[in-house]
Design a protein around this motif. Structure first.
Motif, short mmCIF file in Angstrom:
data_model
loop_
_atom_site.label_atom_id
_atom_site.label_comp_id
_atom_site.label_asym_id
_atom_site.label_seq_id
_atom_site.Cartn_x
_atom_site.Cartn_y
_atom_site.Cartn_z
N THR A 133 -22.42 43.57 15.70
CA THR A 133 -22.84 44.95 15.43
C THR A 133 -24.18 44.94 14.70
O THR A 133 -24.56 43.94 14.09
CB THR A 133 -21.82 45.74 14.57
OG1 THR A 133 -21.96 45.35 13.20
CG2 THR A 133 -20.40 45.52 15.04
N GLU B 277 -13.92 47.05 21.74
CA GLU B 277 -13.08 45.86 21.65
C GLU B 277 -11.90 45.94 22.61
O GLU B 277 -11.47 47.01 23.02
CB GLU B 277 -12.59 45.63 20.21
CG GLU B 277 -11.57 46.61 19.73
CD GLU B 277 -11.18 46.36 18.27
OE1 GLU B 277 -11.62 45.37 17.67
OE2 GLU B 277 -10.42 47.19 17.74
N VAL C 172 -17.44 40.28 18.60
CA VAL C 172 -18.06 41.60 18.41
C VAL C 172 -19.27 41.42 17.50
O VAL C 172 -19.13 40.93 16.38
CB VAL C 172 -17.09 42.62 17.79
CG1 VAL C 172 -17.82 43.94 17.52
CG2 VAL C 172 -15.89 42.86 18.70
N ILE D 205 -16.75 50.15 17.15
CA ILE D 205 -16.09 48.85 17.41
C ILE D 205 -14.83 49.08 18.24
O ILE D 205 -14.58 48.39 19.23
CB ILE D 205 -15.78 48.12 16.09
CG1 ILE D 205 -17.08 47.70 15.39
CG2 ILE D 205 -14.88 46.91 16.34
CD1 ILE D 205 -16.89 47.09 14.02
N LEU E 217 -18.92 53.24 12.11
CA LEU E 217 -19.02 51.96 12.81
C LEU E 217 -17.67 51.54 13.40
O LEU E 217 -17.61 51.01 14.52
CB LEU E 217 -19.55 50.87 11.86
CG LEU E 217 -19.65 49.46 12.47
CD1 LEU E 217 -20.63 49.40 13.63
CD2 LEU E 217 -20.03 48.42 11.41
#
Lengths: 150, 74, 150, 74
Positions: free
Chosen positions: A28, A19, A26, A15, A11
């Motif tokens: 998820t 970003e 953000v 990200i 993950l």
């Protein structure tokens, strides 16, 4: 990270891919292999895909989300044998404002579930094995052969 | 053929005489007549060269035709 | 992880705290320090809080979410000096079904923004320094003294 | 006093004679009369012992009274 992968999904890598200093939000989503389904205990499962089409469609879903909202999106779906607790799908969405991030993240997982040519075969601790089918009333069909496919 | 459909038909690839399949609908009828094929829906999802098509689509020789069971990803 | 922290926030730790074999969906949200605000370039900022009250309220927000939906929630808000790109707030929500995870995650960030006694002082590259005030028309008030507080 | 309010009043803690503050409303009036205090709103958020209270709340000696600027977390 590829949109389809046979390796564990990271993950943080997703990200990092979305970003940037302009984007303060953000959102998820992780889809994780559950230990039960339809009242039975899941032992393991296998995801297969029509890989070239699934790759193309997942990329298209990401592009659509980026066109509909002011967001950057990264998504990855795992294939192959997975155990309970493994991440099956992960999505990261970055945006300047949080509403876009939430809405686009939700859009992507719904589109993945309805449009990605990916199939799930679950094996239970009672020895049973099924093809999961979200469109059938029972939610699944028994597996006939032991041979895997595609 | 993928997933449950491959399982039902006992094969993930089929050779089909081009004479039986002017349209995708014809092809579905043919496949449903094969051993194990009757369980397939009358209108399954079918993709030609990675794009979903309707039953009246007319495939060309060399097209990659895929029968897709209901999707279960995510 | 504490609900208020002066250390960098570790999203994976929050996810670990909420995930379990029964919960197939995890939604998360990260609030990240942006490089701009009101057309000015942010150099750094400082979060301060009425700490005992903020701790109590953030715990209450988590409990409320867990009471309203079938979810497990972990959340952490950073205090002290932060730079652009640092995570200011992180939320992880795990649930059996994804709708609960998304809705509860959104609830928690909205409640944090409206109810947590936390304040943000931003310094810009033009030398200006403000208290951010989401309720004022300008969005901010100039800082009078150089002394930090609370 | 926190954040901008501490900044306006030049102090994060104030000693207030108990005679001026029968209610939180009285206390707000008193604080708004101090140097720098006039910029405070007529009805700021005020917490007593960590819980938000209304202007008619009557604090007791020993209560922890906090004036909270508009919140800006997240």
């Amino acid at each position: 990270m590829d949109v389809l992968t046979r390796e564990p999904i990271d993950l943080s890598a997703l990200i990092k891919a979305v970003e940037s200093p302009e984007r303060g939000a953000v959102a998820t989503f992780l889809g994780i292999v559950r230990n039960h389904h339809g009242g039975r205990t899941v032992q393991e499962l296998e995801y297969t895909a029509y890989e070239p089409m699934a790759t193309e469609r997942l990329r298209a879903i990401v592009s659509e989300a980026e066109g509909l909202w002011s967001v950057r999106v990264a998504a990855s779906h795992r294939l192959g044998a997975l155990s309970v607790g493994d991440v099956a799908v992960a999505i990261a969405v970055a945006s300047e404002h949080r509403n876009d991030a939430f809405v686009a993240c939700r859009f992507v997982i719904e589109e993945i579930k309805s449009r990605l040519p990916v199939w799930k075969r679950e094996r239970y601790d009672d020895g049973g094995e099924v093809w999961v089918d979200p469109t059938s009333s029972s939610g699944a069909y028994p597996v006939l052969s032991q041979s895997s496919n595609a | 053929m993928f997933a449950r459909y491959a399982d039902l038909l006992g094969a993930d690839r089929l050779e089909v005489p081009s004479s039986v399949a002017a349209t995708i609908g014809d092809l579905v009828t043919y496949v449903r007549g094969l051993p194990g094929g009757a369980t397939l829906p009358f209108r399954p999802f079918v993709a030609v060269n990675l794009a979903q098509v309707e039953m009246d689509y007319m495939p060309k020789p060399g097209d990659e035709i895929a029968f897709l069971p209901p999707m279960a990803g995510g």
